[in-house]
Enzyme design. Structure first.
Site, PDB file in Angstrom:
ATOM      1  N   ASP A 159       0.929  -1.225  -0.053  1.00 17.86           N
ATOM      2  CA  ASP A 159       0.072   0.076  -0.096  1.00 17.86           C
ATOM      3  C   ASP A 159       0.849   1.199   0.085  1.00 17.86           C
ATOM      4  OD1 ASP A 159      -2.457  -1.679   0.700  1.00 17.86           O
ATOM      5  OD2 ASP A 159      -1.203  -1.996   2.166  1.00 17.86           O
ATOM      6  N   HIS A 187      -4.685  -3.484   6.273  1.00 13.22           N
ATOM      7  CA  HIS A 187      -4.513  -3.601   4.705  1.00 13.22           C
ATOM      8  C   HIS A 187      -5.768  -3.957   4.413  1.00 13.22           C
ATOM      9  CE1 HIS A 187      -2.758  -4.935   1.329  1.00 13.22           C
ATOM     10  NE2 HIS A 187      -3.346  -6.081   1.244  1.00 13.22           N
TER      11      HIS A 187
HETATM   12  N1  LIG Z   1      -0.574  -8.162   2.322  1.00 11.98           N
HETATM   13  C1  LIG Z   1      -0.789  -7.733   0.829  1.00 11.98           C
HETATM   14  O1  LIG Z   1      -0.276  -6.601   0.693  1.00 11.98           O
HETATM   15  C2  LIG Z   1      -1.034  -9.067   0.160  1.00 11.98           C
HETATM   16  C3  LIG Z   1      -0.978  -8.730  -1.462  1.00 11.98           C
HETATM   17  C4  LIG Z   1      -1.285  -9.591  -2.442  1.00 11.98           C
HETATM   18  C5  LIG Z   1      -1.870 -10.781  -1.989  1.00 11.98           C
HETATM   19  N2  LIG Z   1      -1.983 -11.150  -0.633  1.00 11.98           N
HETATM   20  C6  LIG Z   1      -2.500 -12.356   0.023  1.00 11.98           C
HETATM   21  O2  LIG Z   1      -1.406 -13.205   0.019  1.00 11.98           O
HETATM   22  C7  LIG Z   1      -2.114 -14.762  -0.177  1.00 11.98           C
HETATM   23  C8  LIG Z   1      -1.294 -15.384  -1.166  1.00 11.98           C
HETATM   24  O3  LIG Z   1      -1.689 -14.892  -2.588  1.00 11.98           O
HETATM   25  P1  LIG Z   1      -1.232 -15.823  -3.822  1.00 11.98           P
HETATM   26  O4  LIG Z   1      -1.274 -14.911  -5.017  1.00 11.98           O
HETATM   27  O5  LIG Z   1       0.208 -16.316  -3.630  1.00 11.98           O
HETATM   28  O6  LIG Z   1      -2.353 -17.119  -3.701  1.00 11.98           O
HETATM   29  P2  LIG Z   1      -1.936 -18.376  -4.606  1.00 11.98           P
HETATM   30  O7  LIG Z   1      -3.448 -19.066  -4.614  1.00 11.98           O
HETATM   31  O8  LIG Z   1      -1.279 -18.184  -5.828  1.00 11.98           O
HETATM   32  O9  LIG Z   1      -0.943 -19.140  -3.687  1.00 11.98           O
HETATM   33  C9  LIG Z   1      -1.131 -19.523  -2.464  1.00 11.98           C
HETATM   34  C10 LIG Z   1      -0.340 -20.711  -2.154  1.00 11.98           C
HETATM   35  O10 LIG Z   1      -0.645 -20.942  -0.556  1.00 11.98           O
HETATM   36  C11 LIG Z   1      -0.714 -22.389  -0.402  1.00 11.98           C
HETATM   37  N3  LIG Z   1      -1.497 -22.536   0.812  1.00 11.98           N
HETATM   38  C12 LIG Z   1      -2.718 -22.570   1.320  1.00 11.98           C
HETATM   39  N4  LIG Z   1      -2.849 -22.913   2.427  1.00 11.98           N
HETATM   40  C13 LIG Z   1      -1.546 -23.125   3.093  1.00 11.98           C
HETATM   41  C14 LIG Z   1      -1.178 -23.460   4.261  1.00 11.98           C
HETATM   42  N5  LIG Z   1      -2.036 -23.799   5.292  1.00 11.98           N
HETATM   43  N6  LIG Z   1       0.307 -23.595   4.242  1.00 11.98           N
HETATM   44  C15 LIG Z   1       1.137 -23.664   3.462  1.00 11.98           C
HETATM   45  N7  LIG Z   1       0.598 -23.221   2.286  1.00 11.98           N
HETATM   46  C16 LIG Z   1      -0.521 -22.867   1.748  1.00 11.98           C
HETATM   47  C17 LIG Z   1      -1.471 -22.941  -1.679  1.00 11.98           C
HETATM   48  O11 LIG Z   1      -1.195 -24.214  -1.766  1.00 11.98           O
HETATM   49  C18 LIG Z   1      -0.881 -21.945  -2.909  1.00 11.98           C
HETATM   50  O12 LIG Z   1       0.211 -22.433  -3.282  1.00 11.98           O
HETATM   51  C19 LIG Z   1      -3.667 -14.264  -0.304  1.00 11.98           C
HETATM   52  O13 LIG Z   1      -4.231 -14.473   0.860  1.00 11.98           O
HETATM   53  C20 LIG Z   1      -3.457 -12.911  -0.867  1.00 11.98           C
HETATM   54  O14 LIG Z   1      -4.806 -12.437  -0.552  1.00 11.98           O
HETATM   55  C21 LIG Z   1      -1.604 -10.066   0.318  1.00 11.98           C
HETATM   56  O1  LIG Z   2      -6.289  -7.011  -2.682  1.00 13.33           O
HETATM   57  C1  LIG Z   2      -6.120  -8.410  -2.442  1.00 13.33           C
HETATM   58  O2  LIG Z   2      -7.064  -9.015  -2.144  1.00 13.33           O
HETATM   59  C2  LIG Z   2      -4.807  -8.812  -2.646  1.00 13.33           C
HETATM   60  C3  LIG Z   2      -3.755  -7.923  -1.937  1.00 13.33           C
HETATM   61  O3  LIG Z   2      -4.226  -7.579  -0.622  1.00 13.33           O
HETATM   62  C4  LIG Z   2      -3.506  -6.638  -2.704  1.00 13.33           C
HETATM   63  O4  LIG Z   2      -3.780  -5.468  -1.864  1.00 13.33           O
HETATM   64  O5  LIG Z   2      -3.238  -6.700  -3.820  1.00 13.33           O
END
Ligand SMILES: NC(=O)c1ccc[n+]([C@@H]2O[C@H](COP(=O)([O-])OP(=O)(O)OC[C@H]3O[C@@H](n4cnc5c(N)ncnc54)[C@H](O)[C@@H]3O)[C@@H](O)[C@H]2O)c1
Ligand SMILES: O=C(O)C[C@H](O)C(=O)O
Length: 325
Positions: A159, A187
Site C-alpha cells: 500500500d 491492509h
Molecule cells: N498483504 C498484502 O499486501 C497482499 C498482497 C497480495 C496478496 N496477498 C495475499 O497473499 C495470499 C497468497 O496470494 P497468492 O496470490 O500467492 O495466492 P495463490 O493461491 O497463488 O498461492 C497461495 C499458495 O498458498 C498455499 N497454501 C494454502 N494454504 C496453505 C497453508 N496452510 N500452508 C502452506 N501453504 C498454503 C496454496 O497451496 C498456494 O500454493 C492471499 O491471501 C492474498 O490475498 C496479500
Molecule cells: O487485494 C487483495 O485481495 C490482494 C492484496 O491484498 C492486494 O492488496 O493486492
C-alpha cells in the site's frame, strides 16, 4: 561470506511464493553477500508444484542459494528460521473484501504461530502477507507466547509503495524522491494513506496537490488498488506483493534510509492512541534489526477520523477470531 540465513516461505508454490523464492535467492532481500537457505512450505495438494519450484531453483544455479528444504510439515519448514514469510492462504476473488477470507484463512495462522514458537530462531522476523494480513498476524503472534510480540508484523508496504506511485504520477516526481509516506491501520479498504507528512522532492506534498484530488482520488485509489488489480488481471497482485515483502524484510533487517520511514503493520503499543490488541500499520524506522514507531506526528481531525475507522475495523476482525487467539 556470512553464514546462511534460513528463510521460511509458506505457500511457496503460489503466485507470490514463486516470485519470492527467486528474488530472495538472487540476493534482493538480504543483500549480495548474504547466502540463504530456503525452507519452502506447502499443503499436500501443492507438493508436486513445490518440487517443481525447487527443481527450477536448482537449475538457476544462483550463487547465494545454499540449500532448499521442501516440506508439508510446519516444524520442518520453520526449524531455526531467521525470517518467516507467511504467504500461504487463499486470495480473494472479484467482489470480495479481504475480511471475507477471515473464516477460511484465519485457522491457518494458529498452527503456524505454534510451530514458530516451538522451532524457529528466537529472533525470527515474521511477515504475514496472507489476507486478512493484520488479523492473521495477530493470530500467529497470540499462538507464539515464547517469542517477542514485536517479531510479528503484517504487510502494508505494498500500500505504501502504491501511494508513492500515485503521488509520483500526479506530481511528475520520481517515486525515489518522495519521503515520509504513511499508511495507517489495516491492509484493507479502511487503510488511511496519509499525505500530511510527505516530502515530495523537498516540497510539502499537501501544497502540491489539491484537497479534492487527495480526498476523492488519491485515498480511494490506494485503498482500492488491490481490487483494481484483481479486476484487471483476474488474479490478485503477485509480483508487486512479493517485491513489497522483500522491501519490508530488507528494511527491517538492514535499516531504513536516513530520515525516511516505511509503513509496517506492527503490534499497537498505545502510540497515536491505538491501544494494544491489534496489528496496526504505523510509520516506522528500522535500525539494528528492530523497528520503531515514528513518534510525535501531528494528527489533525481529518486524519483522526480515519485512524479511528480503521482501528474500529481491526477490533471487529479481532472479535471475530477471538477463539483463535
Ligand atoms: N498483504 C498484502 O499486501 C497482499 C498482497 C497480495 C496478496 N496477498 C495475499 O497473499 C495470499 C497468497 O496470494 P497468492 O496470490 O500467492 O495466492 P495463490 O493461491 O497463488 O498461492 C497461495 C499458495 O498458498 C498455499 N497454501 C494454502 N494454504 C496453505 C497453508 N496452510 N500452508 C502452506 N501453504 C498454503 C496454496 O497451496 C498456494 O500454493 C492471499 O491471501 C492474498 O490475498 C496479500
Ligand atoms: O487485494 C487483495 O485481495 C490482494 C492484496 O491484498 C492486494 O492488496 O493486492
Amino acid at each position: 561470506m556470512n553464514n546462511p540465513v534460513r528463510v521460511a516461505i509458506t505457500g511457496a508454490a503460489g503466485q507470490i511464493g514463486y516470485q519470492l523464492c527467486f528474488r530472495i535467492a538472487a540476493g534482493d532481500m538480504l543483500g549480495p553477500n548474504q547466502p540463504v537457505i530456503l525452507q519452502l512450505i506447502e499443503i499436500p495438494p501443492a507438493k508436486d508444484a513445490l518440487e517443481g519450484v525447487a527443481m527450477e531453483l536448482e537449475d538457476a544455479a544462483l550463487p547465494l542459494l545454499h540449500g532448499i528444504v521442501t516440506t508439508t510439515e510446519l516444524d520442518e519448514g520453520f526449524k531455526d528460521a531467521d525470517v518467516a514469510l507467511l504467504v500461504g492462504a487463499k486470495p480473494r476473488g472479484k467482489g470480495m473484501e479481504r475480511a471475507d477470507l477471515l473464516a477460511e484463512n484465519g485457522k491457518i495462522f494458529g498452527p503456524q504461530g505454534k510451530s514458530l514458537n516451538a522451532v524457529a530462531s528466537r529472533d525470527v522476523k515474521v511477515l504475514v502477507v496472507g489476507n486478512p494480513a493484520n488479523t492473521n498476524a495477530l493470530i500467529a503472534q497470540a499462538n507464539a507466547p515464547d517469542l517477542p510480540a514485536e517479531n510479528f508484523t503484517a504487510m502494508t508496504r505494498l500500500d505504501h509503495n502504491r501511494a508513492l506511485a500515485q503521488l509520483a504520477n500526479k506530481t511528475g516526481t520520481h517515486h525515489t524522491r518522495i519521503k515520509q509516506m504513511t499508511i495507517w491501520g489495516n491492509h484493507s479498504s479502511t487503510q488511511y494513506p496519509d499525505l500530511h507528512h510527505v516530502n515530495c522532492d523537498g516540497k510539502t506534498a499537501t501544497d502540491l496537490v489539491d484537497r479534492d484530488w487527495y480526498e476523492n482520488d488519491f485515498i480511494p485509489t490506494v485503498q482500492q488498488r488491490g481490487a483494481a488489480i484483481i479486476k484487471a488481471r483476474g488474479a490478485s497482485s503477485a509480483a508487486s506483493a512479493a517485491s513489497s515483502a522483500i522491501d519490508h524484510i530488507r528494511d527491517w533487517v538492514l535499516g531504513t534510509d536516513g530520515d525516511d520511514w516505511v509503513s509496517m503493520a506492527v503490534p499497537a503499543d498505545g502510540s497515536y492512541g491505538i491501544e494494544p490488541g491489534v496489528i496496526f500499520s504505523f510509520p516506522c524506522t528500522c535500525e539494528d534489526g528492530q523497528w520503531k514507531i515514528v513518534q510525535g506526528l501531528d494528527i489533525n481531525e481529518f486524519s483522526q477520523a480515519r485512524l479511528d475507522a480503521t482501528d474500529k475495523e481491526l477490533r471487529e476482525e479481532r472479535q471475530a477470531v477471538e477463539s483463535l487467539l
